[in-house]
Each structure stands twice: as structure tokens, then as C-alpha cells.
Design a protein around this motif. Structure first.
Motif, PDB file in Angstrom:
ATOM      1  N   THR A  19      24.957 -47.487  26.126  1.00  0.00           N
ATOM      2  CA  THR A  19      25.228 -46.385  25.206  1.00  0.00           C
ATOM      3  C   THR A  19      26.559 -45.727  25.533  1.00  0.00           C
ATOM      4  O   THR A  19      26.830 -45.372  26.688  1.00  0.00           O
ATOM      5  N   LYS A  20      27.357 -45.537  24.523  1.00  0.00           N
ATOM      6  CA  LYS A  20      28.678 -44.929  24.677  1.00  0.00           C
ATOM      7  C   LYS A  20      28.616 -43.454  24.273  1.00  0.00           C
ATOM      8  O   LYS A  20      28.051 -43.112  23.236  1.00  0.00           O
ATOM      9  N   THR A  21      29.193 -42.599  25.103  1.00  0.00           N
ATOM     10  CA  THR A  21      29.272 -41.171  24.776  1.00  0.00           C
ATOM     11  C   THR A  21      30.500 -40.927  23.909  1.00  0.00           C
ATOM     12  O   THR A  21      31.623 -41.242  24.302  1.00  0.00           O
ATOM     13  N   LEU A  22      30.278 -40.366  22.718  1.00  0.00           N
ATOM     14  CA  LEU A  22      31.373 -40.150  21.774  1.00  0.00           C
ATOM     15  C   LEU A  22      31.953 -38.748  21.861  1.00  0.00           C
ATOM     16  O   LEU A  22      33.153 -38.550  21.662  1.00  0.00           O
ATOM     17  N   GLY A  23      31.110 -37.759  22.142  1.00  0.00           N
ATOM     18  CA  GLY A  23      31.590 -36.390  22.196  1.00  0.00           C
ATOM     19  C   GLY A  23      30.475 -35.413  22.485  1.00  0.00           C
ATOM     20  O   GLY A  23      29.286 -35.743  22.394  1.00  0.00           O
ATOM     21  N   ILE A  24      30.872 -34.198  22.831  1.00  0.00           N
ATOM     22  CA  ILE A  24      29.919 -33.129  23.136  1.00  0.00           C
ATOM     23  C   ILE A  24      30.093 -32.041  22.086  1.00  0.00           C
ATOM     24  O   ILE A  24      31.218 -31.608  21.808  1.00  0.00           O
ATOM     25  N   THR A  25      28.993 -31.612  21.507  1.00  0.00           N
ATOM     26  CA  THR A  25      29.068 -30.649  20.405  1.00  0.00           C
ATOM     27  C   THR A  25      28.699 -29.236  20.849  1.00  0.00           C
ATOM     28  O   THR A  25      28.006 -29.045  21.850  1.00  0.00           O
ATOM     29  N   GLY A  26      29.160 -28.277  20.070  1.00  0.00           N
ATOM     30  CA  GLY A  26      28.868 -26.888  20.349  1.00  0.00           C
ATOM     31  C   GLY A  26      30.109 -26.034  20.148  1.00  0.00           C
ATOM     32  O   GLY A  26      31.233 -26.542  20.203  1.00  0.00           O
TER      33      GLY A  26
END
Length: 254
Positions: A142-149
Motif C-alpha cells: 500500500t502506497k501512502t498518497l497524502g495526509i488530510t486535515g
């Protein structure tokens, strides 16, 4: 804590020169003298203590920098208690990630472990504790694309098997290792395979007059209280070294 140390040192301006905003680029030994080259000039001394620490590896994804200390953290030992009853994402697939997940088992309500690898890698006991917990969901390959908030973390965008998914969470623990700040040391002293400075129990390196302390060394416990103690040890040893070297009594400033 650093500010408290700084205020204490300010009392000894007669003995201590503080140079802020200076980047050290090289440390070398010429005869019995060390030469430290920095952006603010060149400094010479009979002894040097390296206490430059480590920097956590970053993902370099959207939201990571903006939400640092607002839900994005690089230390479960330091910050896990802040996420009691909350959902968290642990990013990484080795022992650092597994250890973080184990620490979070009794604290968080839900734990996602996101790894780009095809499987978790690390200590089998830790793996067993993690994968057998009903709280844990492991997302492999699984690739992390971004962190939201906005003001705080609200989730993590990932890509699993070519499909995008958002993991709802209030905390993100990035556990992909760290890099010791030792580039300026070059080949002056012995380092291990992780580029950490190798020291004895007395914080001595293999170079006479060169000491090191804290997270930059091979000491496994990367915690502030440990680093502070190691720094005190290194300072005492440096004083002892200079006393013997100069043949003049030197005492700590307390």
C-alpha cells in the motif's frame, strides 16, 4: 527542556560562547587539535562533543509537513498517550512500526498499519501481537498518497491494489526509521552500519578527545531523558580529558 538548558547556560556567558544558526560542515583533527568548520567560521579546540541527534525519515507526501505536531508524529513512545480512544495510522513495515503498533494496542481504538512492502518485516513476537489484535488492520503493498486535515489530522489517503482509499484517523505515526546527523564527521571516527557514531560506555569515540552523546550514537534508547544523561556523561569525560591534557584542574560550572 531545551529552553531551560539555554537559560541555564546564559548564566555562564563568561565561560560559554553560544553560536546559534550555524551549520557545521566538517570536523577534522590536526595534530592534537580539532578544527570545526561551520557556516559562521572556524573553531579550534582540544576536545569535541558530537550531540547532533537524528532526523526521522519523512514520507514527503501532501499534508505531512503542514500537519506535523497536529496529528502527525514520528515517536509512539512520546505521543501515543495523546490518542486514547482514537483511530490511528502507523506507516511502516519494520520493527519501528511494529513496536509503535504494540504500544498503541491498549490506547487507540483502531490501528491501521500501512506498508509498501508485501508483508510485515520484523520480530515475530511483535508481528504476532499485532496481527492477532482485532483492533489492527494491516494494509500491505500500500502506497501512502497524502495526509488530510486542516487544523488537525482527519485521515490518510492510500492506494491499495490500484484503488484509492481514505483511512479515517486522528493520528499518524510515521515509523520508517531515522537518519543520524553525521555527514560532517566524515571518516574521522568509527560509525556503525546505520551511520551512528560508535562510543564506549564513557561516551568516548575511537579518536582521542572526541566524544559523542545522544541519538547520534549507537545507544539504542532514543529518548530525551537518555540523551540528556549521555550528554552529562560526555561532558564529565571531556572535562577529565582536558584536565589530564592540560595538567590544570577543570571543574564543571555548578
Amino acid at each position: 527542556l531545551a529552553e531551560a538548558f539555554y537559560e541555564q547556560v546564559q548564566r555562564y556567558k563568561e565561560y560559554v560562547e553560544i553560536v546559534i544558526g550555524s551549520t557545521v560542515t566538517k570536523v577534522e583533527k590536526i595534530g592534537e587539535t580539532f578544527r570545526v568548520t561551520a557556516s559562521t567560521g572556524t573553531y579550534e579546540s582540544l576536545a569535541v562533543i558530537i550531540a547532533s541527534g537524528k532526523l526521522p525519515r519523512t514520507l514527503n507526501v501532501a499534508g505531512e509537513k503542514e500537519l506535523a505536531k497536529k496529528g502527525v508524529t514520528y515517536c509512539a513512545t512520546c505521543d501515543a498517550p495523546f490518542y486514547k480512544g482514537k483511530a490511528v495510522v502507523v506507516i511502516g513495515g519494520g520493527n519501528s512500526a511494529l513496536d509503535a503498533a504494540v504500544q498503541l494496542l491498549k490506547i487507540a481504538s483502531k490501528i491501521y498499519i500501512v506498508t509498501i512492502n508485501t508483508d510485515l518485516m520484523g520480530d515475530e513476537t511483535l508481528k504476532k501481537l499485532v496481527v492477532e489484535s482485532p483492533k489492527v488492520e494491516v494494509l500491505k503493498s500500500t502506497k501512502t498518497l497524502g495526509i488530510t486535515g486542516e487544523k488537525n489530522v482527519t485521515g490518510v489517503n492510500v492506494e491499495v491494489n490500484g484503488k484509492q482509499r481514505t483511512l479515517t484517523a486522528q493520528g499518524v505515526f510515521i515509523e520508517i526509521g531515522s537518519v543520524p546527523s553525521t555527514d560532517f564527521v566524515g571518516n574521522l571516527t568509527e560509525k556503525n552500519k546505520w551511520s551512528e557514531v560508535v562510543v564506549s560506555e564513557l561516551n568516548k569515540t575511537n579518536v582521542e578527545g572526541l566524544f559523542a552523546a545522544g541519538d547520534v550514537t549507537q545507544v539504542p534508547e532514543k529518548q530525551t531523558i537518555v540523551a540528556a544523561g549521555e550528554g552529562a556523561k560526555a561532558a564529565i569525560q571531556a572535562i577529565d580529558f582536558l584536565t589530564r591534557k592540560k595538567g590544570t584542574a577543570m571543574k564543571p560550572l555548578y
